[in-house]
Design a protein around this motif. Sequence first.
Motif, PDB file in Angstrom:
ATOM      1  N   PHE A  31      25.268 -22.171  52.572  1.00  0.00           N
ATOM      2  CA  PHE A  31      25.755 -22.808  51.350  1.00  0.00           C
ATOM      3  C   PHE A  31      26.201 -21.752  50.346  1.00  0.00           C
ATOM      4  O   PHE A  31      27.250 -21.876  49.711  1.00  0.00           O
ATOM      5  N   ALA A  32      25.397 -20.691  50.202  1.00  0.00           N
ATOM      6  CA  ALA A  32      25.738 -19.633  49.252  1.00  0.00           C
ATOM      7  C   ALA A  32      27.043 -18.952  49.633  1.00  0.00           C
ATOM      8  O   ALA A  32      27.902 -18.702  48.782  1.00  0.00           O
ATOM      9  N   VAL A  33      27.208 -18.660  50.912  1.00  0.00           N
ATOM     10  CA  VAL A  33      28.416 -17.970  51.367  1.00  0.00           C
ATOM     11  C   VAL A  33      29.656 -18.838  51.163  1.00  0.00           C
ATOM     12  O   VAL A  33      30.734 -18.346  50.816  1.00  0.00           O
ATOM     13  N   ARG A  34      29.510 -20.152  51.348  1.00  0.00           N
ATOM     14  CA  ARG A  34      30.655 -21.052  51.182  1.00  0.00           C
ATOM     15  C   ARG A  34      31.054 -21.220  49.727  1.00  0.00           C
ATOM     16  O   ARG A  34      32.230 -21.364  49.411  1.00  0.00           O
ATOM     17  N   HIS A  35      30.073 -21.241  48.820  1.00  0.00           N
ATOM     18  CA  HIS A  35      30.357 -21.633  47.444  1.00  0.00           C
ATOM     19  C   HIS A  35      30.362 -20.492  46.431  1.00  0.00           C
ATOM     20  O   HIS A  35      30.816 -20.686  45.308  1.00  0.00           O
ATOM     21  N   MET A  36      29.840 -19.341  46.780  1.00  0.00           N
ATOM     22  CA  MET A  36      29.825 -18.218  45.852  1.00  0.00           C
ATOM     23  C   MET A  36      31.029 -17.311  46.099  1.00  0.00           C
ATOM     24  O   MET A  36      31.497 -17.174  47.237  1.00  0.00           O
ATOM     25  N   GLY A  37      31.490 -16.668  45.038  1.00  0.00           N
ATOM     26  CA  GLY A  37      32.576 -15.720  45.206  1.00  0.00           C
ATOM     27  C   GLY A  37      32.156 -14.538  46.053  1.00  0.00           C
ATOM     28  O   GLY A  37      32.923 -14.041  46.881  1.00  0.00           O
ATOM     29  N   GLN A  38      30.925 -14.071  45.831  1.00  0.00           N
ATOM     30  CA  GLN A  38      30.367 -12.974  46.624  1.00  0.00           C
ATOM     31  C   GLN A  38      28.860 -13.164  46.695  1.00  0.00           C
ATOM     32  O   GLN A  38      28.200 -13.387  45.681  1.00  0.00           O
ATOM     33  N   SER A  76       8.673 -25.308  47.885  1.00  0.00           N
ATOM     34  CA  SER A  76       9.403 -26.222  47.000  1.00  0.00           C
ATOM     35  C   SER A  76       9.962 -25.476  45.798  1.00  0.00           C
ATOM     36  O   SER A  76      11.086 -25.741  45.360  1.00  0.00           O
ATOM     37  N   LEU A  77       9.187 -24.547  45.257  1.00  0.00           N
ATOM     38  CA  LEU A  77       9.671 -23.747  44.127  1.00  0.00           C
ATOM     39  C   LEU A  77      10.896 -22.938  44.507  1.00  0.00           C
ATOM     40  O   LEU A  77      11.867 -22.844  43.743  1.00  0.00           O
ATOM     41  N   ASN A  78      10.859 -22.339  45.700  1.00  0.00           N
ATOM     42  CA  ASN A  78      11.998 -21.541  46.146  1.00  0.00           C
ATOM     43  C   ASN A  78      13.260 -22.394  46.225  1.00  0.00           C
ATOM     44  O   ASN A  78      14.339 -21.989  45.790  1.00  0.00           O
ATOM     45  N   LEU A  79      13.128 -23.586  46.799  1.00  0.00           N
ATOM     46  CA  LEU A  79      14.287 -24.466  46.925  1.00  0.00           C
ATOM     47  C   LEU A  79      14.740 -24.981  45.566  1.00  0.00           C
ATOM     48  O   LEU A  79      15.937 -25.158  45.326  1.00  0.00           O
ATOM     49  N   LEU A  80      13.790 -25.209  44.663  1.00  0.00           N
ATOM     50  CA  LEU A  80      14.145 -25.668  43.326  1.00  0.00           C
ATOM     51  C   LEU A  80      14.928 -24.590  42.577  1.00  0.00           C
ATOM     52  O   LEU A  80      15.952 -24.876  41.933  1.00  0.00           O
ATOM     53  N   VAL A  81      14.457 -23.355  42.645  1.00  0.00           N
ATOM     54  CA  VAL A  81      15.169 -22.248  42.002  1.00  0.00           C
ATOM     55  C   VAL A  81      16.578 -22.122  42.586  1.00  0.00           C
ATOM     56  O   VAL A  81      17.565 -21.973  41.853  1.00  0.00           O
ATOM     57  N   PHE A  82      16.674 -22.199  43.901  1.00  0.00           N
ATOM     58  CA  PHE A  82      17.987 -22.076  44.532  1.00  0.00           C
ATOM     59  C   PHE A  82      18.897 -23.239  44.132  1.00  0.00           C
ATOM     60  O   PHE A  82      20.094 -23.046  43.893  1.00  0.00           O
ATOM     61  N   ALA A  83      18.331 -24.450  44.035  1.00  0.00           N
ATOM     62  CA  ALA A  83      19.133 -25.608  43.640  1.00  0.00           C
ATOM     63  C   ALA A  83      19.708 -25.413  42.239  1.00  0.00           C
ATOM     64  O   ALA A  83      20.873 -25.767  41.976  1.00  0.00           O
ATOM     65  N   LEU A  84      18.923 -24.845  41.332  1.00  0.00           N
ATOM     66  CA  LEU A  84      19.418 -24.603  39.981  1.00  0.00           C
ATOM     67  C   LEU A  84      20.502 -23.530  39.981  1.00  0.00           C
ATOM     68  O   LEU A  84      21.459 -23.606  39.210  1.00  0.00           O
ATOM     69  N   LEU A  85      20.354 -22.526  40.841  1.00  0.00           N
ATOM     70  CA  LEU A  85      21.401 -21.515  40.957  1.00  0.00           C
ATOM     71  C   LEU A  85      22.706 -22.133  41.464  1.00  0.00           C
ATOM     72  O   LEU A  85      23.793 -21.795  40.996  1.00  0.00           O
ATOM     73  N   MET A  86      22.582 -23.077  42.403  1.00  0.00           N
ATOM     74  CA  MET A  86      23.765 -23.779  42.885  1.00  0.00           C
ATOM     75  C   MET A  86      24.404 -24.606  41.757  1.00  0.00           C
ATOM     76  O   MET A  86      25.630 -24.677  41.636  1.00  0.00           O
ATOM     77  N   TYR A  87      23.556 -25.212  40.941  1.00  0.00           N
ATOM     78  CA  TYR A  87      24.031 -25.993  39.800  1.00  0.00           C
ATOM     79  C   TYR A  87      24.848 -25.100  38.865  1.00  0.00           C
ATOM     80  O   TYR A  87      25.951 -25.451  38.417  1.00  0.00           O
TER      81      TYR A  87
END
Length: 615
Positions: free
Chosen positions: A341-348, A298-309
């Motif tokens: 998700f990261a590949v679609r939404h991040m520049g690199q 859950s922590l891993n997904l929470l950290v990733f969710a904030l990075l997406m934010y």
Amino acid sequence: MKVRRLTLQNFRGVRAGTVYLTGHSLLVGSNSVGKSTVCEALELVLGPERMFRRPVVDEHDFYGSRYQETDGDLPEIRVEAVLTDLSPAAERRFASHIRRWSEEHREFADLAEGGAADPDAGEWCLPVVFIGRFDPQEDDFFGATFFAHPESVSDDFTEETSELGSRLTPFKREDKRHCGFLYLRPNRTGSRALTFQRGSLLDTIVRLEAEQAGPLWEKALADVAAVALASDDSGFAKIRSEVRRRVERFLSLAGDSDPVDVRVSELTREHLREVLRLFIATQPGEHPVPFNRLSTGSLNLLVFALLMYIAELKGDHSVIFAMEEPEIALPPHAQRRLVDFAVRHMGQTIVTSHSPYVIERFEPDHIVVLDRDTAGALTSSTVVLPDDFKAKQYRARQRQFAEAVLARAVVVVEGATEADVMPAVADVLEQDPSVDYVHPDLAGVTFFDAEGDSSVPKYAPVFKVLGKPVYGIHDDPVRAFTDDVAAKTADFTRYKVIPYGGVEDLLTQELAPAVLRRFLVSVAQRPDYPTKCGSLRDGMDEQAVRKLAWDVLKGRKGDGYGALLIATCTSRAELPDSFAEFLLQVDRDLRPPTDAPGAGASTDAAGVGDEPDGY
């Protein structure tokens, strides 16, 4: 922006090296090759909050831990990143520091072979450099990031100085924020990333939201100040009154109606950063708990969710996102979703991983193979499939390719039965105390099913490109290989053609009748036993036993019966010699020379006995 080239000098385990990235990139290589070092180097040069760490570098960040002055020179850590795909806003902001980049030569256009014939040739790029070193006078380490271009030219009227980056312009925190670099480390406890401390993920979100919504900390401080703990209906009211009555004997209190009060905070930003906590309620429960009480996954997904934010606040495709081992504590479907998700939404997106579910999401030309020699020279190369190797062949076996990418060496076999039998042979070899043998799982060797004897040679150049020892073994081909196919066998580290028409022939001819009998007895009661083949009877001669075993293996080809047969062997002496000797030879090839440094150390593919991968 995208990182196109990263150059390292004297950083951790890298004396010197260059890594070329092609957009979204998967970094692969053996343990301790420097994948984490590359990610840490990126944060040094691009991370806006990295300079808050004190000291920014330490003794062990220098190659060989050599940081003291030698022969009048102080060793320096230098990390230079070349950023391409600049937006029009970035070109305007950094106009005096950009220069042309030659993609053909992977170099600045004016330094490329032949020079810059056309001053407008190539795209604009931004080179920036981190420099770190030890200051003997201050007895401390210092580091900072600078624009790498242009360097000021000293003249007769300018006194030379040894100040860090004295001829360069500082690349400041706000400049770094414009690059949008985010870094997801492998050790994601959330102990700091999910607090409100300076440089944390939540602090970054607060800062970005404040740019749109106005000051947030001031509003939070006012809200906290308005919280009344010692109101009239509170048990604290009596305590407050009693404290006031006694204090008044010694101090002259203000005339305010409440000169003594109880507050939930010191009402400073810094204190609020320390005490604010994110509370989360997850199913099946309903009670919210502090974030640090959540499970690791859950922590891993929470950290990733904030990075997406953060990425969304900065704007899609404007973030350079480095993440190490995104698979930690996540099921396969979550790993795939996270990477996609990261590949679609991040520049690199720059990823290191040990999970085939992550690796299979990257095409071969986005896989960057790292290598480092004993002298600390780091190199990189991309995977280039042979011209005659069709992309659909890669995609059809993408999971197998992902496992091969992670392996130290690859053994290419011709079919599913061989892919089951070879590991079973290795199991028996490992269990025989008279045999000195390292199991493929420990040696980092994977078996690759080519699905046909004529396909085995085709994979030799594919895996050789990955910089791995590659072995091939198959039985006599049904049809002779063409010259092109035969030529590919030269790329095998070791190649063997077994003089049998099929694996069933090999097993039933090279195994002793006693082993075949044990096998037939053990499988006779299985619900999937091919009863039409008949069963073992008393008095069967050797030829009949071999024929029955052949029929059973053929009748259940691909169902694991070959591995079940090998499992009845008790020692090296009972194993089929063709397979056993081949695996023993692979093991000998992969052993370090007896006079090499570290010879005899563990060859555990998981890193047992190795330095940490980040070094």
